[in-house]
Write an enzyme that holds these catalytic residues in place. Structure first.
Site, PDB file in Angstrom:
ATOM      1  N   THR A   1       9.635  40.469  52.936  1.00 59.22           N
ATOM      2  CA  THR A   1      10.144  41.715  53.600  1.00 59.22           C
ATOM      3  C   THR A   1      11.776  41.753  53.753  1.00 59.22           C
ATOM      4  O   THR A   1      12.413  42.843  53.498  1.00 59.22           O
ATOM      5  CB  THR A   1       9.545  41.943  55.107  1.00 59.22           C
ATOM      6  OG1 THR A   1       8.396  41.873  54.859  1.00 59.22           O
ATOM      7  CG2 THR A   1      10.068  43.465  55.685  1.00 59.22           C
TER       8      THR A   1
ATOM      9  N   ASP B   1      46.637  52.283  57.571  1.00 63.45           N
ATOM     10  CA  ASP B   1      45.538  52.914  57.324  1.00 63.45           C
ATOM     11  C   ASP B   1      44.359  52.977  58.342  1.00 63.45           C
ATOM     12  O   ASP B   1      43.779  52.165  58.677  1.00 63.45           O
ATOM     13  CB  ASP B   1      44.929  52.364  55.838  1.00 63.45           C
ATOM     14  CG  ASP B   1      43.511  52.937  55.511  1.00 63.45           C
ATOM     15  OD1 ASP B   1      43.213  54.095  56.347  1.00 63.45           O
ATOM     16  OD2 ASP B   1      42.943  52.322  54.861  1.00 63.45           O
TER      17      ASP B   1
ATOM     18  N   ASP C   1      41.863  58.809  53.397  1.00 61.03           N
ATOM     19  CA  ASP C   1      42.136  57.270  52.820  1.00 61.03           C
ATOM     20  C   ASP C   1      41.258  57.544  51.249  1.00 61.03           C
ATOM     21  O   ASP C   1      42.004  56.841  50.441  1.00 61.03           O
ATOM     22  CB  ASP C   1      41.130  56.147  53.628  1.00 61.03           C
ATOM     23  CG  ASP C   1      39.726  56.804  54.066  1.00 61.03           C
ATOM     24  OD1 ASP C   1      39.392  58.065  54.027  1.00 61.03           O
ATOM     25  OD2 ASP C   1      39.061  56.206  54.815  1.00 61.03           O
ATOM     26  N   ARG C   2      40.109  58.373  51.032  1.00 61.71           N
ATOM     27  CA  ARG C   2      39.910  58.372  49.809  1.00 61.71           C
ATOM     28  C   ARG C   2      40.774  58.978  48.913  1.00 61.71           C
ATOM     29  O   ARG C   2      40.957  58.856  47.648  1.00 61.71           O
ATOM     30  CB  ARG C   2      38.661  59.570  49.790  1.00 61.71           C
ATOM     31  CG  ARG C   2      37.249  58.751  50.239  1.00 61.71           C
ATOM     32  CD  ARG C   2      36.234  59.714  50.526  1.00 61.71           C
ATOM     33  NE  ARG C   2      35.654  60.056  49.453  1.00 61.71           N
ATOM     34  CZ  ARG C   2      34.665  61.088  49.445  1.00 61.71           C
ATOM     35  NH1 ARG C   2      34.274  61.666  50.521  1.00 61.71           N
ATOM     36  NH2 ARG C   2      34.087  61.560  48.285  1.00 61.71           N
TER      37      ARG C   2
ATOM     38  N   ARG D   1      38.317  49.885  62.296  1.00 64.07           N
ATOM     39  CA  ARG D   1      39.603  49.178  62.651  1.00 64.07           C
ATOM     40  C   ARG D   1      40.850  50.001  62.057  1.00 64.07           C
ATOM     41  O   ARG D   1      40.405  50.597  61.247  1.00 64.07           O
ATOM     42  CB  ARG D   1      39.479  47.578  61.770  1.00 64.07           C
ATOM     43  CG  ARG D   1      38.586  46.909  62.598  1.00 64.07           C
ATOM     44  CD  ARG D   1      38.275  45.363  62.199  1.00 64.07           C
ATOM     45  NE  ARG D   1      39.501  44.399  62.200  1.00 64.07           N
ATOM     46  CZ  ARG D   1      39.805  43.639  63.375  1.00 64.07           C
ATOM     47  NH1 ARG D   1      39.058  44.162  64.462  1.00 64.07           N
ATOM     48  NH2 ARG D   1      40.865  43.076  63.288  1.00 64.07           N
ATOM     49  N   ILE D   2      41.822  49.235  62.614  1.00 68.71           N
ATOM     50  CA  ILE D   2      43.225  49.893  61.953  1.00 68.71           C
ATOM     51  C   ILE D   2      43.923  48.814  60.867  1.00 68.71           C
ATOM     52  O   ILE D   2      44.287  47.724  61.149  1.00 68.71           O
ATOM     53  CB  ILE D   2      44.017  50.120  62.990  1.00 68.71           C
ATOM     54  CG1 ILE D   2      43.398  51.189  64.056  1.00 68.71           C
ATOM     55  CG2 ILE D   2      45.489  50.609  62.619  1.00 68.71           C
ATOM     56  CD1 ILE D   2      43.416  51.197  65.320  1.00 68.71           C
TER      57      ILE D   2
END
Lengths: 223, 223
Positions: free
Chosen positions: B157, B17, B87-88, B22-23
């Site tokens: 903050t 993927d 990928d989705r 990254r791979i």
């Protein structure tokens, strides 16, 4: 302490809220804003009372109007929060019970209960989200598209980006507000309020707080 | 169409993927990832089947492993969404009913009902929010601090920035999910799942989808 000048009416002075982007003014109930480069052109004659979250813009104001007075020391907001921006403090001062959303360069969400500030959180400003999306993936640097509603799930990248941004902001505010009243101020207040059924737009909220602070300090007469 | 090679078992091939950062690889049930510069060092011998959302990283993979096969054309996901990242699509293919959250360089949230993709939205990745905060105000460029819970309202903050970011993401996911099951994958899945009671972490979700796609295409034997 020298006796301070006291003003009879809001009409006799000018309130100024120095933000990170623009410099906002209230002349009685009339609001206007200016870039720091254009301050001189405003030709203000009346006494200016201001708050500031931006040193550079504050210097620009004092350069044009050296008698302008910073009122940060003239009031007290009950809170345990360390480093609460003076503009947030002023907006909170104007609300006894509720959630205060200031939607400008950043979006601040603060909770106030019986005049006490309970804490709050910060989101990026609407226009600033684009920088995070761009760093996520080049294709996600999409132009802002005003959405009419959040009813229909997005079916393309541009809608998916704008929908994600708005829904995450709105659902964050709603999660914190529960059934409390929501008060919105700042440049994007009007746009966001359309998605928040129990909200009111209060453009003057920071100035309302400044007015309260000046009255408490006896600089402005209480009527 | 030439007869495709068919594999008996997931062990006989490697799934890949290719993301924007990254791979990622799956060798049977073992997962690992690589920067594009380190691909050669992996010394992969088996046949690689991949999907990609990043051309540059795809080129780097093909440069090292010229026989790697892009499987984007081998499957179909029912959807009206235009431009849904591969990928989705793969992650959605692995879920029949539910909400799919892929929390990586960007955070995608997709809804699937009875195998049909209904739409989805996109948020910046956790690490990418810093760029939006920085553009909102210099003081808001705060280091990421992992929160234990969202119970206590921030009082400084740094907490206010991290709380706003996490609450807006979590409440956006919850708003869309309602009572549906939430499936999380991607590098920040584990962190986010701690705030989502009805969620499961499925590190392999995209690879599960790829496995389904390869089986449907007859490249991998169904057992």
């Amino acid at each position: 302490m020298p006796a301070r000048q006291s003003f009879k009416d809001l009409k006799d002075l000018i309130l100024c809220d120095i933000g990170n982007t623009r410099i906002h003014f209230a002349q009685n109930y009339q609001l206007f804003s200016s870039a720091k480069e254009d301050l001189k052109r405003l030709g203000i004659q009346k006494e200016i009372f201001y708050i500031s979250v931006n040193e550079e813009n504050e210097k620009a104001l004092l350069n044009c109007y050296p008698n302008a007075k910073n009122i940060a020391g003239f009031f007290h907001l009950e809170t345990d929060y360390i480093g609460l921006g003076i503009d947030r403090q002023m907006a909170c001062l104007a609300v006894v019970n509720g959630v205060i959303v200031d939607a400008g360069s950043a979006i601040t969400i603060d909770l106030v209960k019986e005049g006490k500030h309970l804490g709050g959180c910060i989101l990026p400003g609407l226009a600033q989200y684009v920088h995070a999306y761009k760093k996520s993936a080049k294709i996600l640097e999409q132009p802002f598209k005003a959405l009419d509603s959040l009813e229909v799930l997005p079916k393309n990248t541009r809608d998916a980006v704008n929908y994600g941004m708005i829904l995450s902001i709105i659902s964050c505010i709603q999660h914190l507000a529960k059934d409390q009243k929501i008060y919105l101020c700042g440049g994007d207040a009007k746009y966001l309020s359309a998605f928040l059924p129990h909200s009111v737009c209060k453009e003057r909220l920071v100035f309302d707080g400044m007015e309260i602070a000046l009255k408490k300090a006896g600089i402005l007469e209480c009527k």
